[in-house]
Structures are given as C-alpha cells and as structure tokens.
Design an enzyme around this catalytic site. Structure first.
Site, mmCIF file in Angstrom:
data_model
loop_
_atom_site.group_PDB
_atom_site.id
_atom_site.type_symbol
_atom_site.label_atom_id
_atom_site.label_comp_id
_atom_site.label_asym_id
_atom_site.label_seq_id
_atom_site.Cartn_x
_atom_site.Cartn_y
_atom_site.Cartn_z
ATOM 1 N N SER A 1 -2.281 -2.641 11.321
ATOM 2 C CA SER A 1 -2.328 -4.056 11.714
ATOM 3 C C SER A 1 -3.687 -4.268 12.392
ATOM 4 O O SER A 1 -4.425 -3.314 12.633
ATOM 5 C CB SER A 1 -1.173 -4.383 12.652
ATOM 6 N N LYS B 1 -12.283 7.020 2.367
ATOM 7 C CA LYS B 1 -11.075 7.692 1.882
ATOM 8 C C LYS B 1 -10.048 6.640 1.457
ATOM 9 O O LYS B 1 -9.676 5.758 2.239
ATOM 10 C CB LYS B 1 -10.483 8.598 2.988
ATOM 11 N N THR C 1 -4.827 3.473 1.252
ATOM 12 C CA THR C 1 -4.689 2.262 0.419
ATOM 13 C C THR C 1 -3.745 2.540 -0.741
ATOM 14 O O THR C 1 -2.855 1.734 -1.054
ATOM 15 C CB THR C 1 -6.072 1.820 -0.100
ATOM 16 N N GLN C 2 -3.928 3.696 -1.390
ATOM 17 C CA GLN C 2 -3.037 4.037 -2.512
ATOM 18 C C GLN C 2 -1.584 4.036 -2.051
ATOM 19 O O GLN C 2 -0.694 3.510 -2.722
ATOM 20 C CB GLN C 2 -3.375 5.424 -3.049
ATOM 21 N N GLY D 1 -4.420 -20.924 32.437
ATOM 22 C CA GLY D 1 -3.644 -19.799 32.948
ATOM 23 C C GLY D 1 -2.408 -20.260 33.690
ATOM 24 O O GLY D 1 -2.153 -21.459 33.825
ATOM 25 N N CYS E 1 -7.943 -26.731 31.652
ATOM 26 C CA CYS E 1 -6.539 -26.793 32.037
ATOM 27 C C CYS E 1 -6.335 -26.265 33.463
ATOM 28 O O CYS E 1 -6.680 -26.953 34.419
ATOM 29 C CB CYS E 1 -5.683 -26.067 31.001
ATOM 30 N N HIS F 1 -7.244 -28.533 26.191
ATOM 31 C CA HIS F 1 -7.893 -27.301 25.694
ATOM 32 C C HIS F 1 -8.895 -27.678 24.603
ATOM 33 O O HIS F 1 -8.549 -27.671 23.420
ATOM 34 C CB HIS F 1 -6.833 -26.348 25.141
ATOM 35 N N GLU G 1 -11.178 -26.085 23.306
ATOM 36 C CA GLU G 1 -11.486 -24.981 22.380
ATOM 37 C C GLU G 1 -10.645 -25.056 21.108
ATOM 38 O O GLU G 1 -11.043 -24.535 20.063
ATOM 39 C CB GLU G 1 -11.284 -23.621 23.079
HETATM 40 N N1 GLN Z 1 -0.301 -23.535 34.791
HETATM 41 C C1 GLN Z 1 -0.882 -24.817 34.603
HETATM 42 C C2 GLN Z 1 0.115 -25.858 34.148
HETATM 43 O O1 GLN Z 1 1.167 -25.528 33.673
HETATM 44 C C3 GLN Z 1 -2.011 -24.752 33.607
HETATM 45 C C4 GLN Z 1 -1.573 -24.434 32.217
HETATM 46 C C5 GLN Z 1 -2.701 -24.023 31.328
HETATM 47 O O2 GLN Z 1 -3.777 -23.665 31.780
HETATM 48 N N2 GLN Z 1 -2.461 -24.028 30.028
HETATM 49 O O3 GLN Z 1 -0.152 -27.036 34.240
#
Ligand code: GLN
Length: 539
Positions: free
Chosen positions: A17, A191, A195-196, A358, A385, A514, A516
């Site tokens: 994996s 090698k 894969t085989q 977080g 966030c 977010h 990103e």
């Molecule tokens: N813990 C925070 C909340 O729940 C931020 C969440 C996060 O960063 N995705 O609002």
C-alpha cells in the site's frame, strides 16, 4: 431517455500500500477528461461510514467536499487532477454498503431470502456504480479499489468489479493494476516477482489486468517491461513505468508519454486527447524554480505529512505560479510548550507561517506563542480554521488584555474559560453524535469591501469549505474590532466570522474555512499565493 453507455476503468493495487494509487487514478482521469465526463469513485474496505472520525495520523487528511461529505484524501487528488467537484456518494466504504443492506433487510426488501455476501453485497456495490454513472451522465467512471489485492477487506469490491466486467462487456471496461517493482540495493536491478505474484492473486479472482502500472524507484527498462508482460500475460506496451518523481503533477505526463491514453482509447473505443500544454508549463515551473522560500507549518501531526496533504499541495500550486520552491519546515508546537525550543529559534529560518486546523488542547499554547511572534515581528501568517481561532485568542489575550481568553473547546478538557472568545456554534449545542455533525462543506463567504481579503480575492463573495464546531463568539466581536482586529469575511445569516485580518501587518490573515481544499495547480487558492508572495519579500 436510454441510459448513456458509460465505460468503466477499474484501478486495483498490489504488492504494497502507499504506492500512490490515488495519484495514479487521478492521473488516468486527467488524461481522459479533456472531452469526456470522468467521474471518480473510491471504494474503501473499512467499516467506518466515512473517515470523518478517524485519526489523521492513521488515515491521513480528511478531505471535505462541497456537499459536506468527509471523504478519503484521494478525493483531494481527484479534484485537483480532474477539476470536478466530487460528491460524498462517490466514496463507498464497506461500512456504507453494510448499513444500506441492513436497512433494506429491516425494511423487508429481502423477505424470504437469506442475505448473503454474494449476491446481495456485490449487487449493492454494482448498483451503486451504475446509479452514479447514470446520475452523473458519466462517459467514464473511474473506480479505485482501496488497499491491495489479497486483503480480506476489499475482496467483495474486487468480486463486484469482476462481475461488472461480465455485465458491461470487454469494450466497456479496462482493468489497471498498480504494482511495485523494487530494486533491492544489494542487487541493483528491478525485480519483477512481487508483481507477478500480485497479478496471479488478481487472476485467481477472475480478473486479467489490461494494463499494469509498475511503480519503481527508477524507470523500467524495455527488458523488464517484456518480462512483466510475459509472466502477466499482457503485451509489453501495456506495461507502464511509474518511477518516483519530484512532483506528482509529472505523473499524467509520464503516462501519456508511454501511450497509456492511446491504450485506453483503443480498448474502450473512445477518443479524448489530453491537453497537457498548460499543465506541462506549470510542472516545468515546479521542477525549475527561480527562487526559494521556507514556510513553517506548526501543528501536532507534523510527523505524518499526509495529515496536511492539501496544504502542501496548495503551497506547491502557489509556488508554481511564482516560480518558487516552497520548502516546508515542520514545527511541533508541543516542543515549544515544553521549552525544548524557543519560538524565535524555531522561526529563525522561515519567511512565513501557517497554523493549520486542529482539535483539542495539545500543542495549542505553543501555537499561540508562534502566532504572537508572527504578529509582533511582521512575519506573514495564515491561520486555518483552528489557526484562525487561536489567532483571535492570542489577540484577545495580548492586545485586548482579556486575560484567560480561550476557546470553550478547552472546557471539554477541564479548563475553566474566563473569556470565551471562541465558543460552540449555536447549531452544535446539544449534539451528541460525533460522526458527520460538524458544520461541514461549502459555504458562501461575504467579503467586506476595502479589506485586505477583498483585495486578495477581488470579489464580494467566494465559496470555501468548512469543518468546525466552534466559532468566534459574536459577543466579543465589538471588543476585538475596537482593538484593531478586522473581520473581513462573514456569513450574514448566522453571523459567523469567517475571515480575520490585521491591517497594520503586511500579511496576517486567519480563515475559519480550509482554503487548501479548493486549490488547484492551474488556479491556486489566492491566500496561499499571497502568503508565498509576501514571504518572498523576506528572503
Ligand atoms: N477544533 C476547532 C473547531 O471545531 C477547529 C476545527 C478545525 O480546525 N478543523 O471549530
């Protein structure tokens, strides 16, 4: 109207994996999507309904879709490579399959029958594929089966795609198997045995791959391709080399150079020539940067970079457009809290800082120290966030003088919060269930004219993706604003603060969403672009 004749491409994995099956799948999709509607589906063998409640250290980042689905991080690759807005239904976990079957069994849909793995589970899986094909009017459905062949977990998905092949017929399905061809250091040569053996496992399950993509540290030689072809019963031109690359965005180009697109066209009797010119230019910019910059990512999952996969990609996108290599310095903020390293030292060699999303208290006082340092020393800062919420806490404590300012998230861990500048969203009050209950998915962000955010986005409204339970406490907004903090993005109906900025600072922005998650190679999310641009001024 008769349903469209959808074609299917199935991607299975073997040997190991972690070979980048998601990237391989997304790359195949990228090559075909110039003229065709390509819809990706990811099958995961675990029994969770979705990865939303899993630890990102174990499972990587939870990707959030516009429709609010919390899905496997491979959907990040799909959206970045295919330019589609995916839907949560396209992530089929075994948990979801069983859930549906049990619901139907209770409803009486199977009265008189013994409900069995075959045909009931496999039928459920196949009908899901077909339903999506029809709903989306897909030209091609790309099905990635998580895990490797031989895993107990994905046996039923593999059986379902075998049966699917029987039903739709040869011209309508391509099986691609992704394997690994090691080069043991003591031998120094490719090698092919693993894969085989992996193809043999697939053959035992009734599937003969049409194409083998062989991941390897180095490109396969023609001789190695021929050997794999001979043992695995496919033509040598159907063995595609997938060597390690500097950037994942090279992968579609490498595949196309080996005629993978043409092979698929031929088998499926379709035509959709890839349009790689712009992509190639951006890849060249990634491979030959003119400048370099270091951005710190300060968090608690810094050992597993997959937890921040989309942030890394977003930085790469910004870097490509600025012809800049963005190096990332990982800063574990618990070390700052424990006094193992000072903030000054940790940030000495960086030109910009990201404090990502977080949960929980671990490492957050270290993050707050980092934010304070960025604010006071004019270091470009992007808070995402939780990173935004902590920036508000830092500002409340150190600029507004609200000692003990905190988030009520801390109360869950027994801390008394004197100034709850961040508090639970009203819609979250009383919720007990954890799965899929955050404020999730795409929302409009209204942007105040005359602010930095407005200049960056050049729009009054943008759409971004959210995943949170807490928000800036509206009761504290006037105090924070009086002290100079500007809330430049907001949600008018629920009065949720979505962007904060400090106008006196060259670049200090926090966002409740977010950014990103929507960044693309061809179109970087503007905040990352501006972060890197400002960071470059400090080189
Ligand atoms: N813990 C925070 C909340 O729940 C931020 C969440 C996060 O960063 N995705 O609002």
């Amino acid at each position: 109207m008769a349903p469209k004749n959808t074609k299917y491409i199935v991607i299975t994995g073997g040997v190991l994996s972690g070979l980048g099956k998601g990237i391989a799948t997304a790359s195949v999709g990228h090559l075909l999507s110039s003229k065709l509607k390509v819809i990706p589906i990811k099958c995961d063998g675990y029994l969770n309904t979705d990865p939303g409640t899993m630890n990102p250290i174990e499972h990587g980042e939870v990707f959030v879709l516009d429709d609010g689905g919390e899905v496997d991080m491979d959907f990040g690759h799909y959206e970045r490579f295919l330019g589609v807005t995916c839907r949560s239904e396209w992530n089929l976990t075994m948990g979801k399959v069983y859930w549906r079957i049990l619901e139907r069994e209770r409803r009486g849909d199977y009265l008189g029958k013994t409900v069995q793995l075959i045909p009931h589970v496999t039928d459920e899986i196949k009908s899901h594929f077909k339903k999506i094909a029809q709903q989306e009017k897909a030209d091609i459905v790309l099905i990635e089966i998580g895990g490797t062949v031989g895993d107990m977990e994905n046996e039923l998905f593999i059986e379902a795609v075998r049966q699917l092949g029987q039903e739709v017929g040869e011209d309508n399905i391509v099986y691609i198997h992704l394997t690994y061809v090691p080069i043991p250091p003591n031998l120094g040569e490719h090698k092919t045995k693993p894969t085989q053996q992996s193809v043999k496992l697939l053959n035992e399950r009734g599937i003969r791959p049409d194409i083998i993509i062989a991941r390897s540290p180095k490109p396969l030689t023609q001789k190695v391709k021929e050997k794999i072809a001979l043992f695995c019963n496919i033509p040598p031109e159907a063995v595609i080399s997938g060597p390690d690359v500097k950037t994942v965005y090279q992968v579609p180009i490498l595949y196309d150079q080996q005629n993978l697109t043409a092979l698929i066209h031929k088998k499926l009797k379709i035509y959709s020539p890839p349009n790689l010119a712009k992509w190639q230019k951006l890849v060249d910019a990634i491979l030959n940067p003119e400048r370099e910059v270091t951005i710190a990512i300060c968090g608690k999952y810094t050992d597993l970079h997959d937890s921040y996969a989309s942030i890394l990609e977003a930085l790469t996108h910004a870097g490509a457009h600025l012809k800049t290599k963005v190096r990332v310095k990982w800063i574990e903020t618990t070390k700052i809290e424990q006094g193992k390293i000072t903030v000054e030292k940790a940030l000495a060699d960086v030109q910009g800082v990201i404090v990502p999303g977080g949960f929980g208290l671990r490492g957050i006082e270290g993050k707050i120290d980092v934010i304070q340092y960025c604010r006071q020393n004019k270091i470009p800062f992007l808070g995402i966030c939780y990173g935004m919420q902590l920036a508000v806490i830092e500002f409340a404590r150190n600029v507004c003088g609200l000692e003990g300012a905190h988030t009520t998230e801390a109360e869950e861990e027994g801390i008394e919060v004197k100034h709850p500048v961040i508090c639970l969203l009203p819609s979250q009050k009383g919720l007990k269930k954890k799965g899929g209950t955050m404020r999730l998915g795409g929302q409009d962000v209204y942007i105040k004219p005359g602010t930095v955010a407005h200049k960056i986005y050049g729009a009054d409204k943008v759409r971004e993706r959210f995943r949170h339970r807490y928000e800036v406490n509206p009761e504290y907004v006037p105090t924070l604003e009086k002290c100079g903090l500007v809330f430049s993005g907001y949600e008018p109906q629920e009065n949720i603060m979505q962007i904060m900025e400090l106008p006196e600072h060259p670049f200090f922005i926090g966002v409740q969403y977010h950014p990103e998650l929507i960044s693309k190679l061809e179109k970087p999310e503007p905040l990352f672009y501006h972060l890197v641009e400002h960071a470059l001024e400090r080189v």
